[in-house]
Write a protein that holds these residues in place. Structure first.
Motif, PDB file in Angstrom:
ATOM      1  N   ALA A   1       0.830  -1.201   0.000  1.00  0.00           N
ATOM      2  CA  ALA A   1       0.000   0.000   0.000  1.00  0.00           C
ATOM      3  C   ALA A   1       0.866   1.253   0.000  1.00  0.00           C
ATOM      4  O   ALA A   1       0.578   2.231  -0.714  1.00  0.00           O
ATOM      5  N   LYS A   2       1.947   1.230   0.771  1.00  0.00           N
ATOM      6  CA  LYS A   2       2.832   2.390   0.843  1.00  0.00           C
ATOM      7  C   LYS A   2       3.526   2.624  -0.489  1.00  0.00           C
ATOM      8  O   LYS A   2       3.718   3.774  -0.921  1.00  0.00           O
ATOM      9  N   TYR A   3       3.911   1.567  -1.160  1.00  0.00           N
ATOM     10  CA  TYR A   3       4.528   1.705  -2.481  1.00  0.00           C
ATOM     11  C   TYR A   3       3.564   2.391  -3.450  1.00  0.00           C
ATOM     12  O   TYR A   3       3.948   3.296  -4.205  1.00  0.00           O
ATOM     13  N   ALA A   4       2.312   1.971  -3.421  1.00  0.00           N
ATOM     14  CA  ALA A   4       1.308   2.574  -4.306  1.00  0.00           C
ATOM     15  C   ALA A   4       1.105   4.046  -3.965  1.00  0.00           C
ATOM     16  O   ALA A   4       0.988   4.895  -4.858  1.00  0.00           O
ATOM     17  N   ALA A   5       1.058   4.350  -2.671  1.00  0.00           N
ATOM     18  CA  ALA A   5       0.880   5.744  -2.255  1.00  0.00           C
ATOM     19  C   ALA A   5       2.081   6.591  -2.656  1.00  0.00           C
ATOM     20  O   ALA A   5       1.928   7.738  -3.105  1.00  0.00           O
ATOM     21  N   ASN A   6       3.286   6.047  -2.496  1.00  0.00           N
ATOM     22  CA  ASN A   6       4.493   6.779  -2.907  1.00  0.00           C
ATOM     23  C   ASN A   6       4.452   7.130  -4.384  1.00  0.00           C
ATOM     24  O   ASN A   6       4.813   8.239  -4.790  1.00  0.00           O
ATOM     25  N   GLN A   7       4.013   6.177  -5.199  1.00  0.00           N
ATOM     26  CA  GLN A   7       3.937   6.428  -6.635  1.00  0.00           C
ATOM     27  C   GLN A   7       2.885   7.486  -6.949  1.00  0.00           C
ATOM     28  O   GLN A   7       3.089   8.350  -7.809  1.00  0.00           O
ATOM     29  N   ALA A   8       1.771   7.432  -6.222  1.00  0.00           N
ATOM     30  CA  ALA A   8       0.718   8.428  -6.431  1.00  0.00           C
ATOM     31  C   ALA A   8       1.210   9.821  -6.049  1.00  0.00           C
ATOM     32  O   ALA A   8       0.901  10.812  -6.731  1.00  0.00           O
ATOM     33  N   ILE A   9       1.960   9.912  -4.964  1.00  0.00           N
ATOM     34  CA  ILE A   9       2.521  11.200  -4.540  1.00  0.00           C
ATOM     35  C   ILE A   9       3.435  11.757  -5.621  1.00  0.00           C
ATOM     36  O   ILE A   9       3.360  12.939  -5.988  1.00  0.00           O
ATOM     37  N   ALA A  10       4.306  10.915  -6.140  1.00  0.00           N
ATOM     38  CA  ALA A  10       5.233  11.364  -7.175  1.00  0.00           C
ATOM     39  C   ALA A  10       4.484  11.816  -8.427  1.00  0.00           C
ATOM     40  O   ALA A  10       4.782  12.879  -9.000  1.00  0.00           O
ATOM     41  N   ASP A  11       3.507  11.035  -8.851  1.00  0.00           N
ATOM     42  CA  ASP A  11       2.778  11.352 -10.077  1.00  0.00           C
ATOM     43  C   ASP A  11       1.949  12.633  -9.941  1.00  0.00           C
ATOM     44  O   ASP A  11       1.740  13.349 -10.918  1.00  0.00           O
ATOM     45  N   ALA A  12       1.485  12.917  -8.709  1.00  0.00           N
ATOM     46  CA  ALA A  12       0.635  14.091  -8.493  1.00  0.00           C
ATOM     47  C   ALA A  12       1.430  15.336  -8.119  1.00  0.00           C
ATOM     48  O   ALA A  12       0.838  16.393  -7.858  1.00  0.00           O
ATOM     49  N   GLY A  13       2.748  15.226  -8.074  1.00  0.00           N
ATOM     50  CA  GLY A  13       3.573  16.404  -7.835  1.00  0.00           C
ATOM     51  C   GLY A  13       3.800  16.750  -6.385  1.00  0.00           C
ATOM     52  O   GLY A  13       4.146  17.896  -6.065  1.00  0.00           O
ATOM     53  N   GLY A  14       3.642  15.780  -5.481  1.00  0.00           N
ATOM     54  CA  GLY A  14       3.932  16.026  -4.079  1.00  0.00           C
ATOM     55  C   GLY A  14       5.345  15.607  -3.730  1.00  0.00           C
ATOM     56  O   GLY A  14       6.048  14.974  -4.524  1.00  0.00           O
ATOM     57  N   THR A  15       5.788  15.968  -2.519  1.00  0.00           N
ATOM     58  CA  THR A  15       7.077  15.506  -2.025  1.00  0.00           C
ATOM     59  C   THR A  15       6.876  14.237  -1.210  1.00  0.00           C
ATOM     60  O   THR A  15       5.819  14.042  -0.595  1.00  0.00           O
ATOM     61  N   ILE A  16       7.889  13.395  -1.191  1.00  0.00           N
ATOM     62  CA  ILE A  16       7.729  12.095  -0.532  1.00  0.00           C
ATOM     63  C   ILE A  16       7.616  12.219   0.984  1.00  0.00           C
ATOM     64  O   ILE A  16       7.096  11.328   1.639  1.00  0.00           O
TER      65      ILE A  16
END
Length: 539
Positions: A479-494
């Motif tokens: 789940a965290k991996y998926a969230a990390n990818q979503a953060i990156a794709d949406a322009g957020g910082t990790i």
């Protein structure tokens, strides 16, 4: 009671917080968990040959009897290595017993706690060393490469991103004896604090002189000054006092090659600000032994109140306007619809709520009517002091709820990010959808709030609750991996304030790019050519 009155929490290994302050899961929450498919696990019969799959009542205590069978067989330090450590700090300040080593294993993320409960000893240090001065820390680092020992700094131990789990065998340098207020400059309004001073202790030391640091993260009861600096911590009062890295005007760093002292003046144009290079370095460049921080007069009054908005978008507009046009309160927080309904800030009424979204504002000092007028103009409804005081007094109780929820069979974890205002709505949606999708086999409840605001953007903090699968560690990692990818794709910082550790390392490298990673590696090689400092953390 204010934050200055809270005691330092002697954290129980494998369980959050002070064991004397246990929090029971409210009946309403237990009923809600059933709808998520959560059921309390039944511990298998113990055969006496290994750790139980579920904790005993009360959880692990960190004593040798509670450590998993076979842990003592881990390779021990050589006589030469122990002699070196003892020569620096004294033999009475070197501990290699199972009890102490087990109590310093990993941090306090949910996966850390689950692995602790399962008896996973893979990240247990070979020894724990307790220096009492900067010079002793520097001497330890200078000799560790020669003796083939990696070093992990530790004080509060509250990392939630794998910051205490390096990639090679190591000794832990526990900074708890560096616990002094070294200097207070009332003219400049600065204080020099050693790295091992815990949050409540720092506030008491400053309060005795009429001052406050104003830094109150949710880990406040257990975290330390050095940890705040090493991870770029941000506390609940950041709207008024700023993040911790904004408070630091100077620091002293011990490295294997010598000492670095930074902060001759509050600001300087003499090259890049190297203080900011060290802040957030998580022990990879050296061990911060003291910091010089900005302090402010201790407030004589405080005010907290709740405000209701029809929905998250309306509340988001209101807090953005305050962040950009002012006047900002000391505390500014906005929960989304789900978090408002669940109300994690008050475990006693978990599962309640009356619709809409809840914003909390707080003032250290006189109440500012202009702030309230701004919220009213943005469509807010003043709910009075009740919700504000409920949040304030329950602020540090919410983390205590995680362990009994894990006992019940729930998976509970948090993650956070930040972005510019224009990206916040899409970022929130993307992360929520990624978590719901990744946890579709155990449908989750995803809560979100904003608790740190800036003129140009804000943070988002997510809490996730669902039923544990047969392998909850892997369940959350996916789940965290998926969230990390979503953060990156949406322009957020990790990460906005939890840091990098090992959990965010790959995402952090992708965020800054390979050339920037090479630059950081060059800095590490300069300070730490033999790679003994927290290997595998950050870079």
């Amino acid at each position: 009671m204010t934050e200055s009155d809270l005691p330092v929490a002697q954290l129980t290994p494998g369980r959050w917080g002070d064991p004397a302050h246990r929090v029971e899961v409210p009946a309403a929450a237990l009923e809600a968990l059933k709808h998520l498919g959560v059921h309390r696990p039944t511990p298998p019969p113990s055969d006496g040959g290994g750790p139980a799959a579920a904790p005993r009542e009360g959880g692990p205590t960190g004593s040798a009897a509670d450590a998993p069978a076979g842990a003592a067989a881990r390779p021990e330090l050589t006589g030469a290595q122990l002699a070196f450590l003892s020569s620096v700090v004294g033999p009475e300040h070197v501990a290699s017993d199972l009890d102490t080593r087990w109590a310093h294993t990993r941090g306090y993320s949910t996966t850390d706690l689950l692995r602790f409960r399962a008896g996973d000893t893979s990240d247990m240090p070979d020894a724990v060393v307790y220096p009492s001065s900067h010079d002793e820390v520097a001497a330890l680092l200078a000799g560790c490469a020669e003796h083939d020992l990696a070093v992990v700094p530790y004080s509060g131990g509250t990392s939630v991103v794998g910051g205490l789990a390096p990639t090679r065998r190591f000794v832990t340098v526990d900074l708890r004896r560096l616990d002094q207020l070294l200097e207070l400059d009332e003219v400049s309004r600065t204080a020099t604090l050693q790295a091992g001073v815990r949050g409540p202790a720092a506030e008491r030391l400053l309060a005795d002189r009429g001052y406050t640091l104003g830094h109150f993260p949710q880990s406040y009861e257990g975290a330390s000054i050095g940890g705040y600096a090493a991870a770029r911590s941000s506390g609940q009062s950041s709207a008024g006092y700023g993040r911790f890295d904004q408070m630091v005007v100077g620091l002293t760093l011990a490295t294997p090659r010598g000492t670095v002292e930074l902060g001759r003046a509050p600001m300087s144009a003499a090259g890049p600000d190297l203080r900011q290079l060290i802040l957030g370095s998580e022990g990879a460049f050296g061990i911060i032994t003291s910091v010089v921080v900005r302090i402010r007069p201790r407030p004589t009054e405080r005010h907290f109140e709740g405000w209701r908005f029809e929905n998250f978008d309306a509340g988001l507009t209101a807090v953005r306007r305050l962040a950009q046009d002012g006047p900002l309160p000391t505390v500014l927080r906005l929960s989304d619809e789900v978090e408002t309904a669940v109300n994690l800030a008050d475990p006693d009424v978990l599962g309640g709520g009356s619709g809409g979204v809840l914003a909390i504002i707080g003032f250290d000092g006189p109440y500012n009517q202009a702030t309230a007028d701004g919220l009213t103009a943005a469509g807010g409804q003043n709910l009075g002091e009740g919700p504000g005081e409920t949040w304030r007094t329950g602020r540090y109780r919410a983390p205590y709820l995680r362990d009994p929820l894990l006992d019940e069979g729930a998976l509970v974890e948090t993650l956070e990010t930040a972005a510019f205002w224009s990206r916040i709505p899409a970022l929130k949606s993307a992360v929520t959808e990624s978590l719901v999708g990744a946890l579709s086999a155990t449908p989750p409840l995803v809560l979100c709030h904003i608790s740190h605001v800036y003129e140009t953007g804000a943070s988002l903090y997510f809490t996730v609750v669902c039923a544990q699968s047969d392998d909850p560690v892997e369940q959350w990692r996916s789940a965290k991996y998926a969230a990390n990818q979503a953060i990156a794709d949406a322009g957020g910082t990790i990460s906005h304030h939890h840091g990098v550790g090992t959990d965010h390392r790959a995402a952090y490298h992708a965020e800054i790019g390979s050339l920037a990673v090479e630059a950081l590696q060059a800095v590490k090689h300069t300070f730490d050519p033999d790679g003994v400092l927290n290997p595998g953390i950050l870079i």
